[in-house]
Design a protein around this motif. Structure first.
Motif, short mmCIF file in Angstrom:
data_model
loop_
_atom_site.label_atom_id
_atom_site.label_comp_id
_atom_site.label_asym_id
_atom_site.label_seq_id
_atom_site.Cartn_x
_atom_site.Cartn_y
_atom_site.Cartn_z
N HIS A 1 11.55 13.34 -4.98
CA HIS A 1 11.09 13.58 -3.61
C HIS A 1 11.20 12.27 -2.81
CE1 HIS A 1 8.40 16.58 -5.90
NE2 HIS A 1 9.55 17.16 -5.58
N VAL A 2 12.43 11.92 -2.47
CA VAL A 2 12.70 10.64 -1.82
C VAL A 2 12.02 10.54 -0.46
CG1 VAL A 2 14.53 9.14 -0.94
CG2 VAL A 2 14.86 10.38 -3.08
N LEU A 3 12.15 11.57 0.37
CA LEU A 3 11.55 11.52 1.71
C LEU A 3 10.02 11.43 1.63
CD1 LEU A 3 13.81 14.02 3.68
CD2 LEU A 3 13.85 11.53 3.69
N GLU A 4 9.43 12.15 0.71
CA GLU A 4 7.97 12.07 0.53
C GLU A 4 7.57 10.68 0.06
OE1 GLU A 4 4.21 13.33 0.96
OE2 GLU A 4 5.98 14.53 1.45
N GLY A 5 8.37 10.09 -0.81
CA GLY A 5 8.10 8.73 -1.27
C GLY A 5 8.19 7.73 -0.14
N LEU A 6 9.17 7.91 0.74
CA LEU A 6 9.32 7.00 1.88
C LEU A 6 8.14 7.10 2.84
CD1 LEU A 6 13.13 7.24 2.66
CD2 LEU A 6 11.89 5.32 1.68
N LYS A 7 7.52 8.27 2.91
CA LYS A 7 6.34 8.43 3.78
C LYS A 7 5.19 7.55 3.30
CE LYS A 7 7.28 13.18 5.20
NZ LYS A 7 6.81 14.57 5.10
N HIS A 8 5.14 7.28 2.01
CA HIS A 8 4.07 6.44 1.47
C HIS A 8 4.35 4.96 1.67
CE1 HIS A 8 1.81 9.71 -0.27
NE2 HIS A 8 2.91 10.17 -0.86
N ASN A 9 5.63 4.57 1.53
CA ASN A 9 5.98 3.16 1.73
C ASN A 9 7.48 3.02 1.93
OD1 ASN A 9 6.50 0.36 1.49
ND2 ASN A 9 4.61 0.09 0.35
N PHE A 10 7.88 2.65 3.15
CA PHE A 10 9.30 2.49 3.46
C PHE A 10 9.94 1.33 2.71
CE2 PHE A 10 8.19 4.96 7.28
CZ PHE A 10 9.23 5.87 7.29
N LEU A 11 9.15 0.32 2.35
CA LEU A 11 9.71 -0.85 1.66
C LEU A 11 10.21 -0.52 0.26
CD1 LEU A 11 7.41 -3.87 2.59
CD2 LEU A 11 9.66 -3.29 3.47
N ILE A 12 9.78 0.60 -0.27
CA ILE A 12 10.25 1.03 -1.60
C ILE A 12 11.77 1.14 -1.60
CG2 ILE A 12 10.42 3.24 -2.84
CD1 ILE A 12 8.25 1.32 -3.94
N LEU A 13 12.34 1.56 -0.48
CA LEU A 13 13.79 1.68 -0.38
C LEU A 13 14.47 0.33 -0.57
CD1 LEU A 13 16.05 3.70 0.16
CD2 LEU A 13 15.82 3.19 2.58
N ILE A 14 13.90 -0.72 0.03
CA ILE A 14 14.45 -2.07 -0.15
C ILE A 14 14.27 -2.51 -1.59
CG2 ILE A 14 14.19 -4.49 0.49
CD1 ILE A 14 13.46 -3.54 3.30
N LEU A 15 13.10 -2.23 -2.18
CA LEU A 15 12.85 -2.60 -3.57
C LEU A 15 13.86 -1.94 -4.50
CD1 LEU A 15 11.12 -3.88 -5.83
CD2 LEU A 15 9.76 -1.79 -5.78
N VAL A 16 14.10 -0.66 -4.33
CA VAL A 16 15.04 0.06 -5.19
C VAL A 16 16.45 -0.52 -5.02
CG1 VAL A 16 16.18 2.30 -5.53
CG2 VAL A 16 13.70 2.18 -5.30
N CYS B 1 0.84 -1.21 0.00
CA CYS B 1 0.00 0.00 0.00
C CYS B 1 0.87 1.25 0.00
CB CYS B 1 -0.93 0.01 1.22
SG CYS B 1 -2.38 -1.02 1.04
N GLY B 2 0.56 2.17 -0.89
CA GLY B 2 1.31 3.41 -1.01
C GLY B 2 2.45 3.34 -2.01
N SER B 3 2.68 2.17 -2.60
CA SER B 3 3.82 2.03 -3.51
C SER B 3 3.69 2.87 -4.77
CB SER B 3 4.01 0.56 -3.91
OG SER B 3 4.34 -0.20 -2.80
N GLN B 4 2.48 2.96 -5.32
CA GLN B 4 2.31 3.75 -6.54
C GLN B 4 2.61 5.22 -6.27
OE1 GLN B 4 -1.02 2.27 -9.29
NE2 GLN B 4 -1.81 1.89 -7.23
N ARG B 5 2.13 5.73 -5.14
CA ARG B 5 2.41 7.13 -4.79
C ARG B 5 3.89 7.32 -4.49
NH1 ARG B 5 -2.02 7.14 -0.33
NH2 ARG B 5 -1.49 4.96 -0.58
N ALA B 6 4.52 6.31 -3.85
CA ALA B 6 5.95 6.39 -3.56
C ALA B 6 6.77 6.42 -4.84
CB ALA B 6 6.37 5.21 -2.68
N ILE B 7 6.41 5.59 -5.81
CA ILE B 7 7.13 5.58 -7.09
C ILE B 7 7.00 6.94 -7.77
CG2 ILE B 7 7.09 4.60 -9.43
CD1 ILE B 7 6.35 1.90 -8.07
N HIS B 8 5.80 7.50 -7.77
CA HIS B 8 5.59 8.82 -8.37
C HIS B 8 6.49 9.86 -7.71
CE1 HIS B 8 3.45 12.17 -10.25
NE2 HIS B 8 3.37 12.71 -9.05
N GLN B 9 6.54 9.85 -6.38
CA GLN B 9 7.37 10.82 -5.66
C GLN B 9 8.86 10.58 -5.92
OE1 GLN B 9 6.29 13.49 -4.16
NE2 GLN B 9 4.15 12.92 -4.46
N PHE B 10 9.29 9.32 -5.95
CA PHE B 10 10.70 9.01 -6.23
C PHE B 10 11.11 9.51 -7.60
CE2 PHE B 10 12.79 5.58 -3.47
CZ PHE B 10 12.21 6.07 -2.32
#
Length: 135
Positions: free
Chosen positions: A64-79, A51-60
């Motif tokens: 806007h890395v910090l804003e993307g992390l607010k949507h989903n912290f796991l995105i950092l592991i994925l990247v 949940c929040g991954s689509q918004r996190a990808i858009h922000q990344f």
């Protein structure tokens, strides 16, 4: 697999990746209803690990890395995993040396599964500091 088919598949994969990146860069999932909603959240009212991954990808994609992390912290592991896998793929493709993928070890797989399950559990606890994990 036919050796002549490999470059075509690489090209198709790269084209689809760039098309998706273009789409997520130009269209905000928070503002448009064309993006799919999470079925798990729709049914249960609980956040899944994605949940929040689509918004996190858009922000990344907008830097806007910090804003993307607010949507989903796991995105950092994925990247991190994608960069690592992509680097190893290119090294194995273009060098004579063969590099082993450390992510293919059962300990690493189990560790990642545990991290994802803990993230899933903690992001659904409705009090601070766990509310930080919610999208």
């Amino acid at each position: 697999m036919n050796i002549k088919l490999k470059p075509v598949l690489y090209f198709i994969f790269a084209a689809l990746t760039f098309a998706l990146a273009y789409f997520y860069f130009n269209y905000n999932p928070s503002a448009l209803s064309i993006f799919p909603k999470c079925p798990f959240y729709s049914i249960t009212g609980l956040y899944c690990p994605g949940c929040g991954s689509q918004r996190a990808i858009h922000q990344f994609l907008h830097g806007h890395v910090l804003e993307g992390l607010k949507h989903n912290f796991l995105i950092l592991i994925l990247v991190t995993v994608l960069i690592y896998d992509g680097t190893l793929f290119l090294l194995n493709l273009y060098t004579k040396k063969s590099f082993n993928n450390l992510l293919h070890q059962s300990r690493i797989t189990k560790l990642m599964l545990i991290l994802i399950l803990l993230f899933w559990f903690f992001r659904n606890i409705n009090f601070y500091p766990f509310t930080i994990l919610a999208p």
